[in-house]
Design a protein around this motif. Structure first.
Motif, PDB file in Angstrom:
ATOM      1  N   ILE A  72    -102.549  -2.038 -18.754  1.00 40.53           N
ATOM      2  CA  ILE A  72    -101.857  -2.238 -17.472  1.00 40.53           C
ATOM      3  C   ILE A  72    -100.751  -1.207 -17.276  1.00 40.53           C
ATOM      4  CG2 ILE A  72    -100.259  -3.812 -16.264  1.00 40.53           C
ATOM      5  CD1 ILE A  72    -102.138  -6.126 -17.225  1.00 40.53           C
ATOM      6  N   GLY A  73     -99.984  -0.974 -18.321  1.00 47.70           N
ATOM      7  CA  GLY A  73     -98.874  -0.011 -18.224  1.00 47.70           C
ATOM      8  C   GLY A  73     -99.361   1.372 -17.838  1.00 47.70           C
ATOM      9  N   ILE A  74    -100.386   1.826 -18.540  1.00 51.12           N
ATOM     10  CA  ILE A  74    -100.942   3.152 -18.249  1.00 51.12           C
ATOM     11  C   ILE A  74    -101.570   3.170 -16.864  1.00 51.12           C
ATOM     12  CG2 ILE A  74    -102.866   4.699 -18.874  1.00 51.12           C
ATOM     13  CD1 ILE A  74    -100.468   5.089 -20.673  1.00 51.12           C
ATOM     14  N   GLY A  75    -102.264   2.108 -16.510  1.00 49.28           N
ATOM     15  CA  GLY A  75    -102.933   2.048 -15.199  1.00 49.28           C
ATOM     16  C   GLY A  75    -101.924   2.176 -14.064  1.00 49.28           C
ATOM     17  N   LEU A  76    -100.829   1.450 -14.168  1.00 52.38           N
ATOM     18  CA  LEU A  76     -99.837   1.521 -13.087  1.00 52.38           C
ATOM     19  C   LEU A  76     -99.147   2.893 -13.082  1.00 52.38           C
ATOM     20  CD1 LEU A  76     -98.583  -0.119 -10.747  1.00 52.38           C
ATOM     21  CD2 LEU A  76     -96.625  -0.488 -12.251  1.00 52.38           C
ATOM     22  N   ALA A  77     -98.891   3.425 -14.270  1.00 55.87           N
ATOM     23  CA  ALA A  77     -98.250   4.751 -14.337  1.00 55.87           C
ATOM     24  C   ALA A  77     -99.127   5.797 -13.647  1.00 55.87           C
ATOM     25  CB  ALA A  77     -98.007   5.144 -15.792  1.00 55.87           C
TER      26      ALA A  77
END
Ligand code: OXT
Ligand code: ADP
Ligand code: MG
Length: 569
Positions: free
Chosen positions: A145-150
């Motif tokens: 999720i973190g990478i996806g939003l970034a």
């Protein structure tokens, strides 16, 4: 198992919320439903402002303009297939207008969608979004999720801004993982829109061309307004002494009453300029592609400042392309101009100013009539004064005549105060933009709407009342599209295709939701009602009764209607 239950756990719901908050995203515009209802509730609980709309398209237009106003991606949240598709129009609009936005949609289960087994609201959303936005991503694992939003944030705001789609399958929200590992998986995006410094040779080339100009012109587009390099842009215009023409949403970047503003001498400057410097404006249909009748016979040289290298030479030759972000480009130009720069040729500046004064003087008496029913100029004359007295207010504007005449009549005094239909000329941006403008800036909003234009997002007046936003909607009610006078040529009972119920009372819609409704039949009444709304900050809708015969076909762009080669009888 026992050890696992003792661990602190987190889930997809919370990781998305934490990732948004970590990146300073404080507002979500959307419509709840499966699978994102609980997510919206939890986001609200965790301090994110979650604004629920009546239709996703309006939430999407709100998110798009929030992106324009803040330089951060506006977030629109929708349910699967139909909600997603409703939001997609706004995502495509954001991309077309170079506004940063992220459409986050819940989606159905991959396994079922990919085998086309008929899941609830089944649709391959990622594939459908891809051609309509700048980038599209799907997150399958909570740990991503973190990478996806970034990735979504960077894609939306870096380079030429645009719309990004983020697909979150229902299952993701409930996925559980170790809380510490979850925290570590989040990414705070550093320098999301890195400066793009122009080459010194490109700056020199541009200044050499500008120096040789006898009749220079600067065209400011909404990219220049978006860049928030307001002081440097003003310094560039004033130091160079070059007249500037603001595109619609760039009005107010420098005040419309600035001595170098050529807004009221548009056709003169386009025809006669010999060097044109475009700053964050494309040579698309709104500028007649840089050629043809409106640009006149005289040869032109174009300088173009834009972050998108592929924009250069899109329609005509650009002799001095300056690729970079507008802030960096304009400050590099200023630095290279030094102190010895001689201001624009004074005979040209004088000519532009004389033409401008002529046009302004021609229009002035039309703005002072107190006719009933009102004509456009009488009604707009009072709104013009109201904006002059309240330069912090944000003007939202859509329609055909209502749009084109308001653009010319209502002067703007500060940057990013005029929001409108943009590159596509979309009807329906009105209430979404008004809501986001109020929410993002805290300033009062005046939405000047054609009666047709209003209809595309009119149900959101309930949203305006529910959140008690300082929005005053003025509907220019001329009983229809362009005019309210057409007749059905078949002689049948159906009304003509462009007319609405005559004498409709849109003000009563507002009263239904607890807002203030006013029916105004003269400019004096209109003035009183708008001033009261702006003073009180109460949600208000004014039905401004306009002469049904006052408008013209398609406003100022009637020439774009196709004509048959067979002459009309
Ligand atoms: O120099 P010259 O002599 O040329 O004069 C210019 C300026 O110098 C001068 N001027 C001034 N004079 C004096 N004082 C001041 N202050 C001043 N300022 C300027 O005025 C003239 C004109 O200046 P302007 O406006 O700058 O120049 P011009 O030539 O018009 O510029 C060209 C353009 C192309 C840049 C400009 O016209 C422009 O930006 N246009 C945008 C047009 C646009 O996007 N229109 C919206 C779409 S129209 C149509 O498609 C509609 N639909 C279909 C539809 C849409 N759009 N969307 C969807 C989702 N579905 C369907 C519909 C349904 S409109 C519509 C509804 C319409 O009905 P409404 O009821 O809503 O509205 P009404 O018409 O009111 O009934
Ligand atoms: P208008 O409709 O006002 O003429 P356009 O939407 O056609 O404006 O053009 C906006 C342009 O600005 C786009 O080509 C876009 O790439 C550019 N742009 C947007 N933001 C920036 C920025 N920060 N720096 C440089 N160019 C930008
Ligand atoms: Mg109308």
């Amino acid at each position: 198992k026992a050890a696992e239950t003792e661990q602190e756990l987190t889930d997809g719901f919370h990781l998305i919320i934490d990732a948004l908050k970590l990146n300073d995203i404080k507002t979500i515009y959307g419509v709840p439903g499966i699978p994102i209802t609980d997510f919206g509730r939890m986001a609200q609980e965790e301090g994110i402002r979650v604004l629920s709309f009546r239709h996703e398209q309006n939430a999407g237009y709100a998110a798009a303009i929030a992106g324009y106003l803040t330089k951060k991606p506006g977030i629109c949240l929708t349910v699967s297939a139909p909600g997603f598709l409703n939001g997609l129009t706004a995502l495509a609009h954001a991309t077309t207008n170079c506004f940063p936005m992220i459409l986050i949609s819940g989606s159905s289960e991959r396994e079922i969608v990919d085998l086309q087994q008929g899941d609830y609201e089944e649709m391959d959303q990622l594939a459908i979004a891809k051609p309509l936005c700048k980038a599209a991503f799907r997150v399958l694992h909570a740990a991503d999720i973190g990478i996806g939003l970034a990735r979504a944030i960077r894609a939306a705001v870096s380079g030429r801004p645009g719309g990004v789609y983020l697909d979150l399958p229902a299952k993701l929200f409930g996925q559980v993982m170790n809380a510490e590992a979850g925290r570590k998986s989040l990414v705070k995006v550093i320098d999301a829109a890195p400066a793009q410094i122009p080459a010194p040779s490109a700056i020199k080339r541009a200044l050499d061309v500008l120096k040789g100009a006898k009749r220079p012109l600067i065209i400011l587009g909404k990219g220049a307004a978006y860049a928030q390099a307001d002081d440097d842009i003003r310094a560039l215009v004033e130091k160079s002494g070059v007249p500037f023409l603001p595109m619609s949403m760039a009005k107010g970047l420098l005040p419309d009453l600035h001595p170098l503003c050529a807004g009221a001498a548009r056709s003169t400057v386009l025809k006669e300029a010999d060097v044109v410097m475009l700053i964050g404006a494309r040579l698309n249909w709104l500028l007649s592609h840089g050629k043809g009748k409106s640009w006149g016979e005289l040869p032109k040289k174009f300088i173009q400042i834009d972050i998108e290298p592929k924009e250069m030479d899109s329609n005509v030759e650009i002799v001095a392309p300056v690729v970079g972000d507008i802030g960096s480009c304009v400050s590099a130009l200023l630095a290279a101009m030094g102190n010895g720069w001689t201001a624009g040729p004074s005979d040209w500046v004088q000519k532009v100013s004389t033409k401008r004064e002529e046009n302004v003087a021609k229009m002035a008496p039309r703005l002072m009539n107190n006719n009933s029913p009102m004509d456009y100029h009488g009604a707009l004359g009072v709104l013009r004064t109201i904006i002059k007295e309240r330069p912090d207010a944000i003007l939202v504007n859509e329609g055909a005549n209502t749009l084109d005449l308001a653009r010319g009549v209502i002067d703007l005094y500060k940057p990013r105060k005029r929001l409108d239909v943009g590159t596509w000329g979309v009807m329906g941006i009105g209430m979404g933009q008004a809501i986001a403008a109020a929410v993002e800036t805290g300033h009062p909003v005046l939405a000047v709407e054609g009666d047709s234009a209003f209809g595309f997002s009119g149900m959101e007046v309930e949203t305006i009342c529910r959140y008690n936003l300082p929005v005053c909607v003025v509907i220019f009610n001329n009983n229809g599209i362009y005019r309210g006078t057409d007749v059905n040529k078949s002689g049948g009972a159906d009304p003509a295709t462009t007319v609405f119920v005559a004498g409709s009372r849109y003000d009563k819609m507002m009263e239904a939701f607890g807002g203030v409704g006013v029916n105004a039949t003269t400019p004096d009444e209109l003035k009183r009602a708008v001033n009261a709304a702006m003073d009180s900050g109460k949600p208000t809708l004014i039905n401004a009764v306009i002469d049904p015969a006052a408008g013209s076909e398609s406003g100022r762009i009637g020439n774009l209607n196709p004509q048959s080669a067979l002459k009309k009888k």
